[in-house]
Each structure stands twice: as structure tokens, then as C-alpha cells.
Design an enzyme around this catalytic site. Sequence first.
Site, short mmCIF file in Angstrom:
data_model
loop_
_atom_site.label_atom_id
_atom_site.label_comp_id
_atom_site.label_asym_id
_atom_site.label_seq_id
_atom_site.Cartn_x
_atom_site.Cartn_y
_atom_site.Cartn_z
N SER A 182 -9.78 2.12 2.57
CA SER A 182 -8.91 2.85 1.69
C SER A 182 -7.95 1.97 0.88
O SER A 182 -7.44 2.38 -0.15
CB SER A 182 -8.08 3.86 2.48
OG SER A 182 -7.25 3.20 3.43
N SER B 277 -9.85 -0.28 6.79
CA SER B 277 -9.28 -0.22 5.44
C SER B 277 -8.58 -1.47 4.94
O SER B 277 -8.22 -1.55 3.77
CB SER B 277 -8.33 0.96 5.32
OG SER B 277 -9.07 2.15 5.27
N LYS C 100 0.85 -1.20 0.00
CA LYS C 100 0.00 0.00 0.00
C LYS C 100 0.88 1.25 0.00
O LYS C 100 1.88 1.31 0.72
CB LYS C 100 -0.92 -0.03 1.23
CG LYS C 100 -2.00 1.05 1.22
CD LYS C 100 -2.92 0.90 2.43
CE LYS C 100 -4.01 1.96 2.45
NZ LYS C 100 -4.84 1.88 3.67
N1 GLN Z 1 -13.03 4.18 5.72
C1 GLN Z 1 -12.53 4.63 6.97
C2 GLN Z 1 -12.22 6.10 6.89
O1 GLN Z 1 -12.51 6.67 5.92
C3 GLN Z 1 -11.33 3.82 7.37
C4 GLN Z 1 -10.04 4.34 6.88
C5 GLN Z 1 -8.89 3.48 7.23
O2 GLN Z 1 -8.99 2.43 7.86
N2 GLN Z 1 -7.73 3.94 6.84
O3 GLN Z 1 -11.73 6.68 7.80
#
Ligand code: GLN
Length: 498
Positions: free
Chosen positions: A156, A180, A81
Amino acid sequence: MEADLIRQPAAVLGDAIAAREVSAREVTKAHLDRIAQVDDRVHAFLYVDTDGALAAADAVDAEIAEGIRRSPLAGVPLALKDVLAMKGVPTTCGSRILEGWRPPYDATVVERLRAAGVIILGKTNMDEFAMGSSTEHSAYGPTHNPWDLERIPGGSGGGSAAAIASFEAPLAIGTDTGGSIRQPAAVTGTVGVKPTYGGVSRFGLVALASSLDQAGPCTRTVMDAALLQSVIGGYDPRDSTSINAPVPDVVAAAERADVRGMRIGLVKELSGEGYQAGVEQRFREAVAILEDLGAEVVEVSCPHFDYALGAYYLILPSECSSNLARFDGMRYGLRVGDDADRSVEEVMSLTREAGFGAEVKRRIMLGTYALSSGYYAAYYGQAQKVRTLIQRDFAQAFADVDVLVSPTTPTTAFRIGEKVDDPLAMYLNDIATIPVNLAGNCAMSLPVGLAPEDGLPVGLQVMVPPQADDRLYLVGGALEAALRDRWGHLLIEEVPAL
Ligand code: GLN
């Protein structure tokens, strides 16, 4: 083996490389070819490090020829990532503001991958600074879900999950601040693990919300996740929140894969209203399988989980408004406006205006507001109290059961464009994953079938107490084996050909 290198689990590839049935170079080349063949449609990668990957593969082959095997994953390719620093390789976090930045050092996770002989193929797409649930907030365009290219792969870490699901890599690293790793795993029919907070070093992981962030494995099998977690996990003195204690033996647990006598709690607050019927159905069927395998299933209530999303969306913006202050156009990446006679403040402001996307700006503003002197106690302070109540809910539940389960997400993958203009609808995707981050626990999402109404993958989430990561693998391993017996293959093998 030769013909189908890209479809093999990492564990199988690692053994074949060690036995010299196939070389690390051949395995790496097969995956680079696959990326060249399909990634214009999937867009999982932001950067492919062809030369670096092949050089690393050759180094592994040379060692194997001398009888040195660094780890069970030596020679196996991985997708990283783009939120983790990798020396000399562009690291953007999906943002324009870091365009052109090449870190001068490796994150601990990267260092450990290299030490284990894992081959890093490149950097994967993500929502900007890991804010989002669809990868649509990437400044470099969305990633597409291999099950249906019109749909989101989650976020994400949608790039990492899509790379796995499209057989571009057998292993990937994601990061999970509110879901994410697990939410993308659920909507792409793959396995994702958020380790215990402090279980994997955050050194070199670009911070979103420091009290929540954790890196972890994205894979197609439970065993591959265990092998990867054992490579990246463990104490690191360069991360002050790193746990200085032995790491649970997750590989042994994945091998044992046994739930007999285990007490499993079904979280009442994480199902029912708001959850898609087919998601519920597949979830309940999987729970019934766990019961058949010898677990005892009870319903458990965690009443404060209903407030988790609200608390998270105060704590996360607060922390990120502070963490993202470092992107000022002075030290990294983009700089706008220094071509004319302007003050430093003006250049900073122009750079941040041009370099950050709308979601990032929204959260910085929310966080700055929540931390402002007049509102600190009412917003940030209150959210921290809710966080404690959620931790207590977990502690109370784990006094009675060994693990908790829920659907990972309320719905299957939605269409690209469907929720991108509706922040609240986007945030609701994480309703079931966020409590674990707030409490610092660990959790796994694994595929349990396709929803009957849309034919898209459904994930089941297993949650356990901090530092009991091995328990995830007992459950995940047992359920995966039972489902494989039932279907005759892994769910991911049903993904349409690209
Ligand atoms: N979708 C969640 C957010 O927007 C989780 C993000 C993450 O785990 N980096 O914050």
C-alpha cells in the site's frame, strides 16, 4: 554537492548539513522543487507541507549554527505515509472518509522524527487504509512507478517508495501489515524494512490490523534505513505492544556489513512455481554473491508458509472490520446525510457507503463474516492456529540458520489496471512477505538487479527472528556493497530520468 542535492543519500546530506557545507533550507528547497517538477507525473504526494518543512529546516539551521546536532539525520527531508497522524496536517489514509481531518496530535513516529530534526515534506499516497498492493485503491488516484510511469509502484505504500525512487525525498516512512513497505521497495528498486513487531510505536498510526501493523523505513541505501530505524524505534509506553528492551544497534550492523560465517536459509516454499523467471534469476545470483562473501547457504523448508496467505486474509479482515468501525461520520472527516431529518444510524450508513471504497467494503464484510458467531471457530480460530504453525516453522528454521532469504515479490511491477479488478491476483503479490507479519519477525527488501525480460527492479527479502533487526543490516549492507562494486553504482541510479 550543490548541483545534485536530490541524488545524495540521507547520511551524506546529514553530514554536509552538520558541517555547514549546505543548509537544511537549501536541501529542503531542492526537494520541494523536485516535487513541483515531477509529482504531477508520479503522484507520490497527497499533501506537501511547504511552509512547515521550510520552517523546520530553518530551526535546524539555527541549531546547527549554535553547534547543536540533534541526530545524524537533522535537516534531512522525509516523506510520510498518510496513515500516520501529524498534528494540523491533513491525514486521509487514502480514503474519502477522512477527507478534511487534521489530527490534533502527532504519532510517536512523527514526534521522534521531529525530535531528531528530520524535515517532514508531506504525506504520501497509499491504498485506502493500507489495503492493496498497487496504490490503485487510493481514493485520490494511483501513484506511478518512476521506472515506468504506466506501472504500479507497489502498495500500500506506493507513494513513499515512489517518492524515494524519483528523488523527491531521500527518506520515507511506510507501514507494513502484510508487505506494504517491502513489496513497494522491491518493485521500485529501493530499500524497505519492516521492523520487529513492537519495535516501532504504533501510537498515532491509523490501525489496519493491530496485531500485524508496523511502521518502518523506505530509503535508497541500507545505511539510510538503519539511521532512520534508529530514530523511530524503541519503547513507547503509549503502545501496549511496544517492546520494552534495548533496540539492536542497526547502524553499527550496517557499518560492519559482514556475512562471513553466517548460515543463510533459502526458503523452498518461496520460490519456483508462480515466480517470474527473471526474478528467480536475479535472486539466485544475489544468493551466490552472499556465498562468495563467506556465507553458507542451505535450503530450508517452512511447510506452513503455503497457508500464510489464506490465514492472513482471514485475520486481517477480522481485525480491520473492528478497527474501521470507528469511522462512522460522527467523529472524523466526512459526514453524509445530516442535512435532512435522518436517524444517527442512517447518517452512519450513508457516510460509510459514500466514504469507503470497494476494497475496504469487501474486507469489512469478509471480516464481519469470519467473526460471526457461527463461523468464528472455522475461520478466525482456524487462521490463528495456522499463524502459530507459521511461527513454529520460523522458530525451527532459525534453530539451524541465522537468516532466511527469498525473492520479495513473485513478479516485477505490473501495469496499472492489470490486476485492479481481480482481488485474488492482487493478494498474491504478498505471498512471500506475509509470513513475516504473521510471526512478528522483521525483514528487509533490497534491490538485486533488473529482470532481463522487462528491465524492471527485483527485490531480495532477508528475514530474521524478532528483535534481531541488526542481522538484516549485516546482510543488506554486505550485499549492497558487493552489488555496488559490481555495477559501479546503486541500482536506483539507473532509473530513467523524469
Ligand atoms: N497488500 C497487503 C494487503 O492488501 C498488505 C497491506 C499492508 O501491508 N498494509 O493487505
